[in-house]
Design an enzyme around this catalytic site. Structure first.
Site, PDB file in Angstrom:
ATOM      1  N   HIS A 215      49.984  -2.052  13.753  1.00 37.46           N
ATOM      2  CA  HIS A 215      50.099  -2.944  13.590  1.00 37.46           C
ATOM      3  C   HIS A 215      49.039  -3.471  14.836  1.00 37.46           C
ATOM      4  CE1 HIS A 215      49.553  -6.115  11.137  1.00 37.46           C
ATOM      5  NE2 HIS A 215      48.884  -6.663  11.716  1.00 37.46           N
ATOM      6  N   TYR A 219      44.206  -4.792  15.199  1.00 38.06           N
ATOM      7  CA  TYR A 219      43.108  -6.099  16.605  1.00 38.06           C
ATOM      8  C   TYR A 219      42.496  -4.922  17.088  1.00 38.06           C
ATOM      9  CZ  TYR A 219      46.704  -8.320  14.359  1.00 38.06           C
ATOM     10  OH  TYR A 219      47.378  -9.665  13.265  1.00 38.06           O
ATOM     11  N   HIS A 366      45.066  -4.566   1.190  1.00 38.12           N
ATOM     12  CA  HIS A 366      45.620  -5.512   2.009  1.00 38.12           C
ATOM     13  C   HIS A 366      44.277  -5.020   3.488  1.00 38.12           C
ATOM     14  CE1 HIS A 366      46.265  -7.950   5.313  1.00 38.12           C
ATOM     15  NE2 HIS A 366      47.461  -7.243   6.057  1.00 38.12           N
ATOM     16  N   PHE A 367      44.949  -3.560   4.156  1.00 42.05           N
ATOM     17  CA  PHE A 367      44.077  -3.015   5.175  1.00 42.05           C
ATOM     18  C   PHE A 367      42.679  -2.760   4.692  1.00 42.05           C
ATOM     19  CE2 PHE A 367      47.394   0.658   3.825  1.00 42.05           C
ATOM     20  CZ  PHE A 367      46.112   1.704   3.529  1.00 42.05           C
ATOM     21  N   HIS A 368      42.996  -2.573   3.544  1.00 40.01           N
ATOM     22  CA  HIS A 368      41.265  -1.826   3.185  1.00 40.01           C
ATOM     23  C   HIS A 368      40.444  -3.282   3.252  1.00 40.01           C
ATOM     24  CE1 HIS A 368      42.478   1.955   2.136  1.00 40.01           C
ATOM     25  NE2 HIS A 368      42.038   2.604   1.950  1.00 40.01           N
ATOM     26  N   ARG A 429      52.309   3.082  -3.233  1.00 37.85           N
ATOM     27  CA  ARG A 429      51.165   3.829  -2.853  1.00 37.85           C
ATOM     28  C   ARG A 429      51.368   4.818  -2.726  1.00 37.85           C
ATOM     29  NH1 ARG A 429      51.072   2.351   3.161  1.00 37.85           N
ATOM     30  NH2 ARG A 429      53.094   0.953   3.306  1.00 37.85           N
ATOM     31  N   ARG A 430      50.500   6.149  -2.167  1.00 39.48           N
ATOM     32  CA  ARG A 430      50.654   7.337  -1.234  1.00 39.48           C
ATOM     33  C   ARG A 430      50.846   8.675  -2.804  1.00 39.48           C
ATOM     34  NH1 ARG A 430      55.175   4.487   1.118  1.00 39.48           N
ATOM     35  NH2 ARG A 430      54.223   3.747   3.375  1.00 39.48           N
TER      36      ARG A 430
END
Length: 541
Positions: A215, A219, A366-368, A429-430
């Site tokens: 994670h 950042y 979310h992460f995209h 997913r995956r």
């Protein structure tokens, strides 16, 4: 004054070339797993593509952007030629060679383990060696940023470190430390198995090591975006930064609280106790603080610029902003996507709510939305802002730039919002293939098809971006002047030591990491019989 322009351009061009490759792979993946495609080939090809896409986007592309932008920041803000130019080229070559070395076994189907490695799956050792080379190359950049800052401070005692350089070095330190987790996992857990020295692996311990990186790496990707928010955006719209001190506090908070939060990705893993999961959840919530400070500061800076342009009224000043400026547009769209993505992150950090969406397409959305949306659109803005200073040529076609940015925003929304929705419905997913004839899955077919359209829009936007940059090399020659960063409304003559150095914050960063990871790692290392047989991927191991 930018001296080493070829060095900076080399980093950016390699970054954007591999970005283009990964973008094509991503669009293809969305199509083949959708109801628009009749599945007719080996799913192994899908997982090769996902591994390549994730590895490029996770390790190579943002690292090259951070390195190239970091070298530009060092020379422009410190007003000194880069110390260690040859080492910088060596770091660049290591990243480039590492990327090639890693992608060869992936393309051959020898390392379809995705960018998170997923032990006990183990791929060809060349993949892991390539990733290690990329990280080592980036660590050269970390060292050079520290060396250049130290040299400047020696020559300018008691002077405030320029904000852009302060943030740049904070980002480099964050990356240098967070990459240690994945390095430990690869060197001590995965490579001995991949090289045939062992046949078992402690998958739980390996995942804890990777959560150290998993994670906080976000950042590291985000720091260049926040540097652009604070030091490019106000200047680009002819305004001033609202608060230099608030900006420094934001980057310090990232440095301190971004590290001890990775275990919130392991909420469903039994190897880590609930107490440490709760601690990581709390620290994940604290990461919202620098973002809230940033949103306030950037909105205040925008209002200052608007008032200087004659904007008036409680909300009328918004209309007076230079919306035709690509930097203004990119920043606004980035903050919108950051808001949506951050709201989704609050769900992910909740120990209870995460159980509903863990390992579903919600996480992918979310992460995209955070990385591909809020972060990458500002990478575009950074390139648009720097290009005339790197090439000595005008970057024309503001209309094309605005079109490209709008298409990226629209494409990212059309791609990720359906993913969030089907994730709530439980779509995992995956997975390479879904049987949309199944009544339990068929209601999700329309949303998945919409994401394919979004992927196509993103691909068109990416092509337009490369077109703008390529055209910039043949545009009319200009003298853009020295590259400058935004100045604050109240330019600080002196700054407290705590906001002008990193000793205290690095101690906190390392200390909190040890506290939040030390016991789980030590416990897993001493527990007997925690290893499981490795699952080898591909024939070329």
């Amino acid at each position: 004054m930018l001296i080493n322009k070829r060095l900076i351009l080399a980093h950016f061009w390699l970054a954007f070339v591999v970005f283009g490759v990964a973008l094509v792979l991503g669009a293809w993946q969305m199509f083949v797993r959708s109801p628009l495609n009749a599945w007719h080939f080996n799913p192994e090809f899908y997982y090769r593509s996902v591994t390549a896409h994730g590895s490029i986007m996770g390790y190579v592309f943002p690292t090259l952007v951070a390195m190239g932008f970091g070298y530009a920041i060092s020379e422009a803000s410190l007003e000194k030629p880069l110390i260690g130019r040859r080492w910088a080229w060596a770091g660049f070559l290591l990243v480039a060679v590492g990327a090639v070395v890693a992608m060869i076994p992936v393309s051959l189907g020898w390392a379809s383990v995705l960018y998170t490695f997923y032990p006990p799956m183990v791929g060809n050792p060349l993949y892991y060696i390539g990733v290690v080379l990329v990280v080592v190359g980036s660590w050269i950049w970390v060292a050079l940023m520290s060396i250049n800052l130290a040299a400047w401070k020696r020559d300018n005692p008691d002077e405030p470190v320029p904000l852009a350089m302060f943030a740049n070095v904070a980002g480099s330190y964050l990356w240098g430390w967070t990459a240690v987790g994945a390095a430990l996992e690869i060197i001590f857990q995965i490579l001995p198995v991949a090289l045939g020295l062992r046949s078992t692996i402690d998958a739980g311990l390996a995942r804890v090591f990777f959560s150290w990186t998993l994670h906080a790496i976000v950042y590291f990707w985000l720091i260049p975006t926040y540097i652009a928010y604070y030091t490019i955006f106000p200047r680009a719209i002819s305004g001033r930064l609202y608060s230099d001190a608030m900006a420094r506090i934001s980057f310090i908070l990232f440095l301190v609280v971004a590290m001890p939060i990775g275990v919130h990705h392991l909420f469903t893993d039994p190897q880590v106790g609930a107490g440490f999961k709760f601690m990581h959840s709390v620290f994940t919530g604290l990461v919202a603080l620098p973002t809230l400070l940033t949103v306030f500061t950037i909105c205040a800076s925008a209002e200052i610029a608007s008032r200087l342009r004659g904007g008036s009224g409680a909300f009328g000043w918004v209309r007076a902003l230079p919306w035709s400026n690509p930097i203004m547009l990119a920043t606004a769209l980035s903050l919108v996507m950051l808001g949506f993505g951050g709201a989704g992150g609050l769900i992910n950090m909740s120990y209870q709510l995460d159980a509903s969406i863990h390992n579903t397409q919600w996480i992918t959305g979310h992460f995209h939305l955070i990385f591909g949306g809020a972060i990458v659109i500002m990478y575009f803005a950074i390139a648009y802002d720097l290009w005339p200073h790197l090439t000595g040529r005008a970057l024309e076609g503001f209309g094309l730039m605005r079109t490209q940015l709008w298409l990226w925003f629209i494409g990212m929304i059309v791609t990720t919002f359906p993913w969030h929705y089907v994730g709530i419905l439980g779509m995992p997913r995956r997975m390479a293939f879904y049987d949309y004839a199944n009544p339990a899955i068929s209601p999700q077919a329309f949303s998945v098809s919409m994401s394919v359209i979004g992927g196509l829009i993103l691909l068109i936007s990416g092509i337009l971006f490369l077109v703008v940059l390529i055209r910039g090399h043949s545009a009319p020659a200009i003298y853009p002047g020295p590259y400058r960063f935004a100045v604050a409304v109240h330019t600080p003559a002196r700054i407290p030591v705590a906001l002008n150095s990193f000793g205290l914050w690095l101690a906190l960063m390392i200390g909190l990491t040890v506290v939040n990871y030390g016991y789980p790692i030590a416990q897993l290392m001493v527990l007997p019989q925690t290893n499981v047989p490795a699952v080898y991927v591909g024939a070329g191991r």
